[in-house]
Scaffold this active site. Sequence first.
Site, PDB file in Angstrom:
ATOM      1  N   CYS A   2     -18.182  18.493   4.678  1.00 47.29           N
ATOM      2  CA  CYS A   2     -18.122  19.179   2.988  1.00 47.29           C
ATOM      3  C   CYS A   2     -17.685  20.341   2.856  1.00 47.29           C
ATOM      4  O   CYS A   2     -16.870  21.242   3.975  1.00 47.29           O
ATOM      5  CB  CYS A   2     -19.712  19.561   3.018  1.00 47.29           C
ATOM      6  SG  CYS A   2     -20.938  18.427   2.046  1.00 47.29           S
ATOM      7  N   ARG A  27     -10.750  17.739   5.757  1.00 41.57           N
ATOM      8  CA  ARG A  27     -12.945  17.990   6.227  1.00 41.57           C
ATOM      9  C   ARG A  27     -13.670  16.765   6.648  1.00 41.57           C
ATOM     10  O   ARG A  27     -14.669  16.949   6.847  1.00 41.57           O
ATOM     11  CB  ARG A  27     -13.555  19.468   6.037  1.00 41.57           C
ATOM     12  CG  ARG A  27     -12.484  20.488   5.905  1.00 41.57           C
ATOM     13  CD  ARG A  27     -13.109  21.288   4.506  1.00 41.57           C
ATOM     14  NE  ARG A  27     -14.789  21.868   5.053  1.00 41.57           N
ATOM     15  CZ  ARG A  27     -15.393  22.835   6.420  1.00 41.57           C
ATOM     16  NH1 ARG A  27     -13.989  23.473   6.523  1.00 41.57           N
ATOM     17  NH2 ARG A  27     -16.029  23.008   6.435  1.00 41.57           N
ATOM     18  N   TRP A  74     -19.729  15.345   2.088  1.00 41.25           N
ATOM     19  CA  TRP A  74     -19.709  14.522   3.164  1.00 41.25           C
ATOM     20  C   TRP A  74     -21.414  14.439   2.966  1.00 41.25           C
ATOM     21  O   TRP A  74     -22.067  15.388   3.837  1.00 41.25           O
ATOM     22  CB  TRP A  74     -19.073  15.415   4.210  1.00 41.25           C
ATOM     23  CG  TRP A  74     -19.578  14.652   5.698  1.00 41.25           C
ATOM     24  CD1 TRP A  74     -18.165  13.139   6.091  1.00 41.25           C
ATOM     25  CD2 TRP A  74     -19.883  14.546   7.009  1.00 41.25           C
ATOM     26  NE1 TRP A  74     -18.637  12.312   7.438  1.00 41.25           N
ATOM     27  CE2 TRP A  74     -19.863  13.277   7.875  1.00 41.25           C
ATOM     28  CE3 TRP A  74     -21.042  14.859   6.955  1.00 41.25           C
ATOM     29  CZ2 TRP A  74     -20.106  13.676   8.901  1.00 41.25           C
ATOM     30  CZ3 TRP A  74     -22.260  15.132   8.036  1.00 41.25           C
ATOM     31  CH2 TRP A  74     -21.618  13.990   8.946  1.00 41.25           C
ATOM     32  N   ASN A 100     -22.634  23.674   0.676  1.00 40.72           N
ATOM     33  CA  ASN A 100     -22.385  23.264   2.828  1.00 40.72           C
ATOM     34  C   ASN A 100     -23.380  23.561   3.036  1.00 40.72           C
ATOM     35  O   ASN A 100     -23.541  24.357   3.494  1.00 40.72           O
ATOM     36  CB  ASN A 100     -20.542  23.733   2.808  1.00 40.72           C
ATOM     37  CG  ASN A 100     -20.592  22.958   4.206  1.00 40.72           C
ATOM     38  OD1 ASN A 100     -21.197  21.974   5.258  1.00 40.72           O
ATOM     39  ND2 ASN A 100     -19.489  23.652   4.643  1.00 40.72           N
ATOM     40  N   GLY A 101     -23.622  22.633   3.688  1.00 43.03           N
ATOM     41  CA  GLY A 101     -24.730  23.185   4.192  1.00 43.03           C
ATOM     42  C   GLY A 101     -26.468  22.222   5.138  1.00 43.03           C
ATOM     43  O   GLY A 101     -26.006  21.030   4.151  1.00 43.03           O
ATOM     44  N   GLU A 460     -12.993  11.472  26.974  1.00 43.32           N
ATOM     45  CA  GLU A 460     -11.547  12.422  26.019  1.00 43.32           C
ATOM     46  C   GLU A 460     -10.873  11.308  25.229  1.00 43.32           C
ATOM     47  O   GLU A 460     -10.753  11.585  24.391  1.00 43.32           O
ATOM     48  CB  GLU A 460     -10.837  13.599  26.326  1.00 43.32           C
ATOM     49  CG  GLU A 460     -10.433  14.369  25.108  1.00 43.32           C
ATOM     50  CD  GLU A 460     -10.757  14.327  23.894  1.00 43.32           C
ATOM     51  OE1 GLU A 460     -11.832  14.355  23.770  1.00 43.32           O
ATOM     52  OE2 GLU A 460     -10.074  14.567  22.744  1.00 43.32           O
ATOM     53  N   LYS A 464     -10.696   9.763  21.468  1.00 42.17           N
ATOM     54  CA  LYS A 464      -9.643   9.408  21.350  1.00 42.17           C
ATOM     55  C   LYS A 464      -9.553   8.005  20.377  1.00 42.17           C
ATOM     56  O   LYS A 464      -9.251   7.788  19.352  1.00 42.17           O
ATOM     57  CB  LYS A 464      -8.236   9.756  21.780  1.00 42.17           C
ATOM     58  CG  LYS A 464      -7.745  11.641  21.890  1.00 42.17           C
ATOM     59  CD  LYS A 464      -7.542  12.046  20.539  1.00 42.17           C
ATOM     60  CE  LYS A 464      -8.659  13.304  20.139  1.00 42.17           C
ATOM     61  NZ  LYS A 464      -9.983  13.635  19.935  1.00 42.17           N
ATOM     62  N   GLU A 467     -12.204   6.792  17.693  1.00 40.76           N
ATOM     63  CA  GLU A 467     -12.316   7.985  16.575  1.00 40.76           C
ATOM     64  C   GLU A 467     -11.822   7.835  15.825  1.00 40.76           C
ATOM     65  O   GLU A 467     -11.528   7.678  14.200  1.00 40.76           O
ATOM     66  CB  GLU A 467     -12.485   9.096  16.622  1.00 40.76           C
ATOM     67  CG  GLU A 467     -11.150   9.727  16.994  1.00 40.76           C
ATOM     68  CD  GLU A 467     -11.760  11.332  17.429  1.00 40.76           C
ATOM     69  OE1 GLU A 467     -12.966  12.086  16.823  1.00 40.76           O
ATOM     70  OE2 GLU A 467     -11.127  12.463  18.242  1.00 40.76           O
ATOM     71  N   HIS A 483     -22.888  -0.523  38.970  1.00 42.71           N
ATOM     72  CA  HIS A 483     -24.347  -0.063  38.649  1.00 42.71           C
ATOM     73  C   HIS A 483     -24.523  -0.580  37.993  1.00 42.71           C
ATOM     74  O   HIS A 483     -25.559   0.254  36.939  1.00 42.71           O
ATOM     75  CB  HIS A 483     -24.376   1.670  39.031  1.00 42.71           C
ATOM     76  CG  HIS A 483     -24.139   1.910  40.425  1.00 42.71           C
ATOM     77  ND1 HIS A 483     -24.741   2.009  41.777  1.00 42.71           N
ATOM     78  CD2 HIS A 483     -22.581   2.645  40.558  1.00 42.71           C
ATOM     79  CE1 HIS A 483     -24.510   2.855  42.290  1.00 42.71           C
ATOM     80  NE2 HIS A 483     -23.256   3.182  42.292  1.00 42.71           N
ATOM     81  N   LYS A 577     -14.019  17.197   9.582  1.00 43.01           N
ATOM     82  CA  LYS A 577     -13.070  18.039  11.061  1.00 43.01           C
ATOM     83  C   LYS A 577     -13.782  19.160  11.973  1.00 43.01           C
ATOM     84  O   LYS A 577     -13.600  19.375  12.999  1.00 43.01           O
ATOM     85  CB  LYS A 577     -12.052  18.574  10.359  1.00 43.01           C
ATOM     86  CG  LYS A 577     -10.464  19.682  11.057  1.00 43.01           C
ATOM     87  CD  LYS A 577     -10.391  18.764  11.648  1.00 43.01           C
ATOM     88  CE  LYS A 577      -9.786  20.142  13.409  1.00 43.01           C
ATOM     89  NZ  LYS A 577      -9.590  18.987  14.442  1.00 43.01           N
TER      90      LYS A 577
HETATM   91  C1  AGP Z   1     -12.289  15.193  17.818  1.00 40.70           C
HETATM   92  O1  AGP Z   1     -11.467  14.734  17.916  1.00 40.70           O
HETATM   93  C2  AGP Z   1     -13.628  15.221  17.486  1.00 40.70           C
HETATM   94  N1  AGP Z   1     -13.086  15.645  15.590  1.00 40.70           N
HETATM   95  C3  AGP Z   1     -14.813  15.963  17.406  1.00 40.70           C
HETATM   96  O2  AGP Z   1     -15.235  15.657  18.777  1.00 40.70           O
HETATM   97  C4  AGP Z   1     -15.415  17.576  17.725  1.00 40.70           C
HETATM   98  O3  AGP Z   1     -14.428  17.915  18.722  1.00 40.70           O
HETATM   99  C5  AGP Z   1     -16.261  17.717  17.434  1.00 40.70           C
HETATM  100  O4  AGP Z   1     -16.497  18.271  16.716  1.00 40.70           O
HETATM  101  C6  AGP Z   1     -16.690  19.646  17.774  1.00 40.70           C
HETATM  102  O5  AGP Z   1     -15.145  20.818  16.502  1.00 40.70           O
HETATM  103  P1  AGP Z   1     -15.200  21.923  17.044  1.00 40.70           P
HETATM  104  O6  AGP Z   1     -13.931  22.683  18.494  1.00 40.70           O
HETATM  105  O7  AGP Z   1     -14.704  22.435  16.081  1.00 40.70           O
HETATM  106  O8  AGP Z   1     -16.378  22.426  17.458  1.00 40.70           O
END
Ligand code: AGP
Length: 582
Positions: A2, A27, A74, A100-101, A460, A464, A467, A483, A577
């Site tokens: 949010c 966000r 969100w 937000n929360g 990682e 990428k 997402e 396995h 974000k």
């Molecule tokens: C990364 O591409 C993602 N957007 C997500 O996994 C992100 O790394 C994760 O939400 C942690 O966010 P932060 O680094 O702001 O704590």
Amino acid sequence: MCGIIGYIGKSQAKDLLIDGLRRLEYRGYDSSGIAVRDNGELCVLKAKGKLDNLIGKLEERSFSGTCGIGHTRWATHGAPDELNAHPHLSRSGKFAIVHNGIIENYKELCDMLISQGYSLRSETDSEVIAHLIELGYDGDALKAIQKTVKLLKGSFALGILCADENALFAVKKDSPLVIGSGEDGIYIASDMQALLSKTHEFLLLESGEMAKITDKAEIFDFDLRPVKRQVYVAENDKSDADKHGYAHFMLKEIYEQPEAIERTLLSQGELSFLDGIGSIHLIGCGSAYHAALMGKYIIESLTGIRVHADIASEFRYRNPIIKPDDLLIAISQSGETADTIGAMNIAAGKCKTACIVNVPLSSLTHVAEPMYTYAGPEIAVATTKGFTTQLVNLYLIAAKLLSNKGDSRVNELMTELSSLPLLVENVLKTVSPVKLAFLLAQNDYAFFIGRGADYAAAKESALKLKEISYIHADCYPAGELKHGTISLIQKGSPVIAIATDKQLLSKTVSNIAEVKSRGAFVIAVSPFDIDACDALIKIPYAKYVAPLLASVATQLLSYHTALVRHCEIDKPRNLAKSVTVE
Ligand code: AGP
């Protein structure tokens, strides 16, 4: 996650609120709304979906007033629809709130309100806040807000309007909220990024504080004791909020990595929190966890110091073993991730704590010694420069620990780190995965494999790809595939193998042969020539930082794959974000 915006001043609020919401879009959200105080009445407009839907509705309505709040939602509780969109009004319409929360005790608060004759209009946890403020209101809005926040459990950043007062109220507990003073008035927002086009002067609310804003901002704690707060002047360059000709923020931020890495290398301090420690806990979520995992391999292999890497949401609830001479380092680009803050709070007081964060003065830096990355504002939801600069800090931690031990390998490591910007530049110039991206884009699944630090890089890389291209990418330690998972390998199955470690190369090559013999199409990411693969993404050789270079190469592969699949790269569906709720 949010986004909150608020304004009070001399200008009409409506357009300023929409502009602020536009800057908060990154966000992640699924509905939006604004409320403006117009001659003692609170006018609210909300819309499902993108901000343009709200703007379209605004054209049909006259909305005047110089004090207002706005929100991008969100969804956590309740469907992403107009009914559940914020702002929420109290029963009589005297108060409007944006939140937000998560209010963890909202069900019991609902029951209490219903027992007092209230009925809830939405499915959200947030709406109860508006009703509670009205319930406690006897003419003093600030007091009513204070009474309300004492009843709430959970996390909340709030923007509040009262029909009876030309004032903007802000409340912060755990979720992010800043106050910015511009030429034309005073703003509140979920992050400084949303306000940089208006001001660089901020008052940073601490958790457990609220503010009443008129032509000045008065800050109080939750017992209404006044709080003095220094103005923080942000250095962020407004240009970071501009694509500078790149098709996407993500591509711009991929190409910013050499300079971001150089700034981070040059800006590190004494790292005194590393003196006299036992073992290290590295915690984070998502990509930050992958940085933690790679940090484990890097630091343990170089220094012999035990490193635990944990997903923050697991760490905080598994009653972790923390010794007094441990060091816990929380890794977070935003510094606002709820689970990472929660995990940090578990360790606070039990051992030394520090944090690797990118956003200046973000919530984590209030509870742990910051070791900043200097990536600059990262707009794309999928982190790139945020991730690689976290790795830089982890390499610097390894170097400092080597230096503390008088281990001469620190010189070799620092020499390689000083050439890292050029090595990344080399990857950006030589890796052109467009053809491979086209092939990869034809699939709905992919496997990533690697050993040691390359396994962390592979995790990682898989995230990428997932997402931003919505391809189901799974990652396994290369030795683990046989396995079970190898049963899924069939003709044409795409397997991306990251192999940068000379010691483990022959093992990984055997794993490549295993999947090849079952029909897989193998893309290797390596500084070495690997005949067994179908395609090779060649990266420069490096003794220590090669897994980071491999991550840059797979960022490009994922970006171009998502491009082929016409995905919304900077704002992927369902993603935010910064995840400021559990
Ligand atoms: C990364 O591409 C993602 N957007 C997500 O996994 C992100 O790394 C994760 O939400 C942690 O966010 P932060 O680094 O702001 O704590």
